[in-house]
Structures are given as C-alpha cells and as structure tokens.
Design an enzyme around this catalytic site. Structure first.
Site, PDB file in Angstrom:
ATOM      1  N   SER A 141       0.857  -1.189   0.000  1.00 60.13           N
ATOM      2  CA  SER A 141       0.000   0.000   0.000  1.00 60.13           C
ATOM      3  C   SER A 141       0.884   1.227   0.000  1.00 60.13           C
ATOM      4  O   SER A 141       2.053   1.165   0.411  1.00 60.13           O
ATOM      5  CB  SER A 141      -0.875   0.004   1.262  1.00 60.13           C
ATOM      6  OG  SER A 141      -1.515   1.244   1.446  1.00 60.13           O
ATOM      7  N   TYR A 154      -1.860  -0.737  10.428  1.00 62.03           N
ATOM      8  CA  TYR A 154      -2.072  -1.103   9.024  1.00 62.03           C
ATOM      9  C   TYR A 154      -0.816  -0.781   8.220  1.00 62.03           C
ATOM     10  O   TYR A 154      -0.305  -1.626   7.473  1.00 62.03           O
ATOM     11  CB  TYR A 154      -3.274  -0.346   8.461  1.00 62.03           C
ATOM     12  CG  TYR A 154      -3.419  -0.487   6.959  1.00 62.03           C
ATOM     13  CD1 TYR A 154      -3.925  -1.651   6.402  1.00 62.03           C
ATOM     14  CD2 TYR A 154      -3.049   0.542   6.097  1.00 62.03           C
ATOM     15  CE1 TYR A 154      -4.053  -1.792   5.023  1.00 62.03           C
ATOM     16  CE2 TYR A 154      -3.179   0.419   4.723  1.00 62.03           C
ATOM     17  CZ  TYR A 154      -3.683  -0.745   4.192  1.00 62.03           C
ATOM     18  OH  TYR A 154      -3.803  -0.889   2.836  1.00 62.03           O
TER      19      TYR A 154
END
Length: 266
Positions: A141, A154
């Site tokens: 990501s 995350y």
C-alpha cells in the site's frame, strides 16, 4: 512474464481489486485460482467472470496455515500447475491512534496482512520455482511507505510486506521467479466495510483531493507491471505523488499527513 496461458492464484478474489484481477487475468488469456474466505464473494466473482473451468474457486482464510498449505495440491489438481501468485487479500484498521488500539485489531493486521502473505508464499514458492518462468506479486500500500496517522498498525503491516517482497526479489534474482510489490493508493473498494472499520462517508469521499481509483484500473496497472517485470508497481496518481514527496521531503510529508487527518484522530 506474459500472462496469456499462465495459471495464476489470486487471494481476496471475492471482491474489490481481487475480483477485478480475476476478471482482467481471464481477459488476458490466463487461468485463475481464486481464493477468499467468503464463498459467497467467490461465487459472485465466478458469475461475473463466466469463465467455466478456466476459473477455480477455493474457500480459505489466509491466516489459517494448515488451510493454505492444502491449497497448492487443490490448485494443481484443477489446473495442472501454478505460474503466478498475487497476494492481494488484506484488511484495514479503524482510524484509531496506536495508543488506543486494542490487541485484537493489532493481531488481525499482522495475521491477515503479513502472515497471510507469508503463508501463501511459503506454500506456493516450491511450485513456482519448478516452472520455466513464474511471478509473485505482493500487494502492499502507499501506507506501507508513507505513515497515515490513525492507521499505524495497518501501515506497519504493509511496510513489512514491502520489505519482505524486496527481500524475496533479492533472493530470487538468479532464478526463474520474478517478484513485484504493488503499492496502490486509494481504490474504490469495500475494504473498510469488509474489515469491520466502517465505511467512507460521502463527505470524506467528496473532500478527497484525488478520487479513488476504480478496481478495474488498479488491476490493469498491476498486471501491466507484472508483464513489464517491475519491482515496484505504483498504482494511482496519489501513490505516485506521495512516492515523490517521500523522497524529497519526508519530514514535511509526515506533518502534512498529520494535518490532513487531524479530525479523524483527535
């Protein structure tokens, strides 16, 4: 690696980018093994793809090592071999500062986002190494190289995926297995809802400086990157912009992200 006539395993195939990857791979002439923990999502993907025996469905949770270790045999039984692996399955956390985050959420970030990739790669790598050419793609990501306050765990799990992938790239340089890490920006999927993190409000969506990318566009960019043998596959204008800013002004960028997300974390 050209994808036509290749056999590719895709996790998170029951929706979002994973579903778009399945459809796009089939359109490029590949055969696909779709993996997801939600059988209803897989069935919907199969209905959309309408690919017959070129698509096999496998219900498994990537955090379950025993279930993952049984997947290669099932995939090979259906397709005859495995040429590619796209570790796309992932979850996001609620927007919560690390100090207030409970361990159940922390464990889930690590188990799904990192250990899911580890389990799948360990299970399938021997099969990939036996092929004349093969490719592993791990989806990280833009949060794996730029910190987003309120998404610290995350981001940490996705940063670990990025470095794991780069380490695999180094170890497999002299083999037939190519390795890429995909670094998507915002993509219009249900990842927040499916992760139990709520959903993006209409106001948040309207206030976003760059609109989220469609899953189909994200899948196309990722597969183009595979066929061009790219190590880093940046997906979306936001990911490309943040990549540049992180290189030239990392400290400023962290402060900027803190100001942008101040209303979410207090």
């Amino acid at each position: 690696m050209k994808l036509a006539d290749k056999i590719v395993v895709v996790t998170g195939a029951g929706g979002g980018i994973g579903r778009a990857l399945v459809v796009a791979l089939l359109a490029r002439g590949a055969r696909v093994a779709g993996v997801d923990r939600r059988p209803e999502g897989l069935e919907e993907t199969a209905s959309i793809a309408a690919a017959g025996q070129r698509l096999s469905l496998h219900t498994a949770d990537v955090t379950d090592r025993a279930a993952v270790e049984a997947l290669p045999e099932a995939v090979v039984a259906h397709h005859g071999a495995v040429d590619g692996l796209i570790n796309n399955a992932g979850v996001i956390q609620p927007f919560t500062p690390f100090a207030e985050l409970d361990y159940a959420v922390i464990d889930r970030m690590v188990q799904v986002n990192l250990y899911g990739v580890i389990h799948m790669t360990k299970a399938f790598l021997p099969h990939l190494q036996a092929r004349p050419e093969a490719h592993v793609v791990n989806v990280s990501s833009m949060g794996g190289f730029v910190p987003f306050p309120g998404q610290t765990m995350y981001g940490a799990s996705k940063a670990a995926v990025k470095l794991l992938t780069e380490g695999l790239y180094a170890e497999l340089l002299e083999t037939s297995v190519r390795v890429s890490v995909a670094l998507p920006g915002a993509v219009a999927t249900d990842i927040m809802r499916n992760s139990g993190a709520g959903a993006l409000s209409p106001q948040d969506a309207a206030d976003a400086p760059l609109k989220p990318l469609a899953p189909e566009a994200a899948a196309r960019t990722l597969l183009d990157g595979v066929e061009r043998d790219r190590l880093h596959i940046l997906i979306g204008k936001d990911a490309r912009l943040l990549d540049v800013l992180d290189r030239i002004a990392p400290k400023w960028l962290i402060g900027f992200m803190r100001r942008q997300l101040a209303d979410k974390i207090g």
